[in-house]
Write a protein that holds these residues in place. Sequence first.
Motif, PDB file in Angstrom:
ATOM      1  N   VAL A 185      38.543 117.496  27.169  1.00  0.00           N
ATOM      2  CA  VAL A 185      37.498 117.521  28.185  1.00  0.00           C
ATOM      3  C   VAL A 185      37.274 118.986  28.557  1.00  0.00           C
ATOM      4  O   VAL A 185      38.225 119.728  28.819  1.00  0.00           O
ATOM      5  N   VAL A 186      35.999 119.379  28.533  1.00  0.00           N
ATOM      6  CA  VAL A 186      35.638 120.762  28.832  1.00  0.00           C
ATOM      7  C   VAL A 186      34.802 120.750  30.099  1.00  0.00           C
ATOM      8  O   VAL A 186      33.899 119.932  30.237  1.00  0.00           O
ATOM      9  N   PHE A 187      35.114 121.635  31.018  1.00  0.00           N
ATOM     10  CA  PHE A 187      34.415 121.665  32.298  1.00  0.00           C
ATOM     11  C   PHE A 187      33.574 122.927  32.403  1.00  0.00           C
ATOM     12  O   PHE A 187      34.086 124.033  32.212  1.00  0.00           O
ATOM     13  N   MET A 188      32.276 122.765  32.683  1.00  0.00           N
ATOM     14  CA  MET A 188      31.391 123.933  32.843  1.00  0.00           C
ATOM     15  C   MET A 188      30.965 124.088  34.287  1.00  0.00           C
ATOM     16  O   MET A 188      30.781 123.113  35.008  1.00  0.00           O
ATOM     17  N   GLU A 189      30.798 125.339  34.684  1.00  0.00           N
ATOM     18  CA  GLU A 189      30.335 125.647  36.035  1.00  0.00           C
ATOM     19  C   GLU A 189      29.572 126.964  35.999  1.00  0.00           C
ATOM     20  O   GLU A 189      30.091 127.952  35.467  1.00  0.00           O
ATOM     21  N   GLU A 190      28.364 126.942  36.509  1.00  0.00           N
ATOM     22  CA  GLU A 190      27.523 128.147  36.581  1.00  0.00           C
ATOM     23  C   GLU A 190      27.487 128.920  35.255  1.00  0.00           C
ATOM     24  O   GLU A 190      27.625 130.145  35.239  1.00  0.00           O
ATOM     25  N   GLY A 191      27.323 128.182  34.178  1.00  0.00           N
ATOM     26  CA  GLY A 191      27.141 128.838  32.876  1.00  0.00           C
ATOM     27  C   GLY A 191      28.425 129.224  32.187  1.00  0.00           C
ATOM     28  O   GLY A 191      28.406 129.718  31.066  1.00  0.00           O
ATOM     29  N   GLU A 192      29.570 128.994  32.861  1.00  0.00           N
ATOM     30  CA  GLU A 192      30.841 129.340  32.231  1.00  0.00           C
ATOM     31  C   GLU A 192      31.632 128.086  31.895  1.00  0.00           C
ATOM     32  O   GLU A 192      31.570 127.084  32.605  1.00  0.00           O
ATOM     33  N   LEU A 193      32.405 128.219  30.820  1.00  0.00           N
ATOM     34  CA  LEU A 193      33.331 127.161  30.461  1.00  0.00           C
ATOM     35  C   LEU A 193      34.608 127.469  31.243  1.00  0.00           C
ATOM     36  O   LEU A 193      35.311 128.427  30.921  1.00  0.00           O
ATOM     37  N   VAL A 194      34.857 126.717  32.313  1.00  0.00           N
ATOM     38  CA  VAL A 194      35.953 127.110  33.199  1.00  0.00           C
ATOM     39  C   VAL A 194      37.328 126.617  32.769  1.00  0.00           C
ATOM     40  O   VAL A 194      38.303 127.290  32.987  1.00  0.00           O
ATOM     41  N   PHE A 195      37.376 125.417  32.208  1.00  0.00           N
ATOM     42  CA  PHE A 195      38.664 125.041  31.613  1.00  0.00           C
ATOM     43  C   PHE A 195      38.487 123.926  30.609  1.00  0.00           C
ATOM     44  O   PHE A 195      37.475 123.240  30.589  1.00  0.00           O
ATOM     45  N   GLU A 196      39.468 123.773  29.759  1.00  0.00           N
ATOM     46  CA  GLU A 196      39.485 122.623  28.858  1.00  0.00           C
ATOM     47  C   GLU A 196      40.882 122.023  28.865  1.00  0.00           C
ATOM     48  O   GLU A 196      41.872 122.734  29.045  1.00  0.00           O
ATOM     49  N   GLU A 197      40.943 120.721  28.700  1.00  0.00           N
ATOM     50  CA  GLU A 197      42.208 120.020  28.844  1.00  0.00           C
ATOM     51  C   GLU A 197      42.174 118.719  28.048  1.00  0.00           C
ATOM     52  O   GLU A 197      41.104 118.218  27.742  1.00  0.00           O
ATOM     53  N   SER A 198      43.347 118.171  27.778  1.00  0.00           N
ATOM     54  CA  SER A 198      43.369 116.835  27.189  1.00  0.00           C
ATOM     55  C   SER A 198      43.001 115.851  28.293  1.00  0.00           C
ATOM     56  O   SER A 198      43.255 116.106  29.468  1.00  0.00           O
ATOM     57  N   PRO A 199      42.371 114.703  27.939  1.00  0.00           N
ATOM     58  CA  PRO A 199      42.011 113.727  28.958  1.00  0.00           C
ATOM     59  C   PRO A 199      43.221 113.266  29.767  1.00  0.00           C
ATOM     60  O   PRO A 199      43.106 113.039  30.971  1.00  0.00           O
ATOM     61  N   ASP A 200      44.366 113.133  29.127  1.00  0.00           N
ATOM     62  CA  ASP A 200      45.564 112.682  29.843  1.00  0.00           C
ATOM     63  C   ASP A 200      45.875 113.601  31.017  1.00  0.00           C
ATOM     64  O   ASP A 200      46.142 113.150  32.127  1.00  0.00           O
ATOM     65  N   ARG A 201      45.829 114.897  30.753  1.00  0.00           N
ATOM     66  CA  ARG A 201      46.111 115.857  31.831  1.00  0.00           C
ATOM     67  C   ARG A 201      44.985 115.881  32.844  1.00  0.00           C
ATOM     68  O   ARG A 201      45.212 115.936  34.046  1.00  0.00           O
ATOM     69  N   PHE A 202      43.739 115.840  32.309  1.00  0.00           N
ATOM     70  CA  PHE A 202      42.593 115.957  33.207  1.00  0.00           C
ATOM     71  C   PHE A 202      42.556 114.803  34.205  1.00  0.00           C
ATOM     72  O   PHE A 202      42.259 114.978  35.376  1.00  0.00           O
ATOM     73  N   PHE A 203      42.868 113.596  33.717  1.00  0.00           N
ATOM     74  CA  PHE A 203      42.737 112.427  34.573  1.00  0.00           C
ATOM     75  C   PHE A 203      44.035 112.051  35.286  1.00  0.00           C
ATOM     76  O   PHE A 203      44.062 111.082  36.026  1.00  0.00           O
ATOM     77  N   GLU A 204      45.098 112.794  35.050  1.00  0.00           N
ATOM     78  CA  GLU A 204      46.360 112.409  35.695  1.00  0.00           C
ATOM     79  C   GLU A 204      46.242 112.666  37.206  1.00  0.00           C
ATOM     80  O   GLU A 204      45.611 113.632  37.647  1.00  0.00           O
TER      81      GLU A 204
END
Length: 227
Positions: A206-225
């Motif tokens: 899962v990749v998270f974007m904010e204001e034109g930047e890619l702010v972080f990427e993570e596995s779904p397990d970590r992202f949704f924990e």
Amino acid sequence: MQARNVEKVYPNGCHALKQVSLDINRGEVVVIIGPSGSGKSTFLRTLNQLETISDGTIHIDDISLTDRKTNINKVREEVGMVFQSFNLFPHKTALGNVALSPIKVKKKTRDVAETEGRELLKKVGLAERMNNYPSHLSGGQQQRVAIARALAMHPKIMLFDEPTSALDPEMVGEVLDVMKSLAGDGMTMVVVTHEMGFAREVADRVVFMEEGELVFEESPDRFFESD
Ligand code: ADP
Ligand code: ADP
């Protein structure tokens, strides 16, 4: 797919992408999330050259999207895209929509293109609807035709820009199911979506974007924990 330090400044000065870098391996499913206006759609569109970039590089396997010598039609063949609005040709049947590009771009005979098209329409659950015009298909059915149409070019990678956002809630599942089955077949996919269930179940990252930047990427397990 490899994007490096991608910058996009629109002619009006809007700085939509800032130093976006992302590697996607073959067979990987990446879900991009982030607030409206954060650049998700712009980034997807740069990946099939619907949008030129201002700086940086993008490669799909050995094809450079940023080399001026690269044939844009070649890129469109390798990269399939599905939009929020299904964008089908209204004057063509489901099968006509799916067979069109293979005939026009790949120079296949109508027979071959339609035989392949029927297989693809079966795969997306539309065996009984091949000869319907878009106006006689539900939104969910139209979006499944759009997916089959993109697949007909045998793309290396499929891009989905909020593919279920324009659908009535009861039709979301049938489109997500087709996408899940594609992922299961090993298709490389980049998906912009608000469907967190899909992200959790299907995404490799899962990749998270904010204001034109890619702010972080993570596995779904970590992202949704939950913490
Ligand atoms: P998202 O898909 O995350 O909602 P977009 O990629 O659509 O974000 O937009 C990112 C930013 O770029 C926004 O500020 C938007 O207004 C701007 N933008 C998008 N398309 C254009 C365009 N064609 N011309 C100028 N600005 C644009
Ligand atoms: P999405 O996020 O799904 O792309 P938008 O409503 O942001 O939806 O954009 C719809 C269309 O309007 C896109 O083609 C986009 O390029 C264009 N657009 C978005 N923002 C701007 C803007 N500030 N100026 C010009 N065009 C824009």
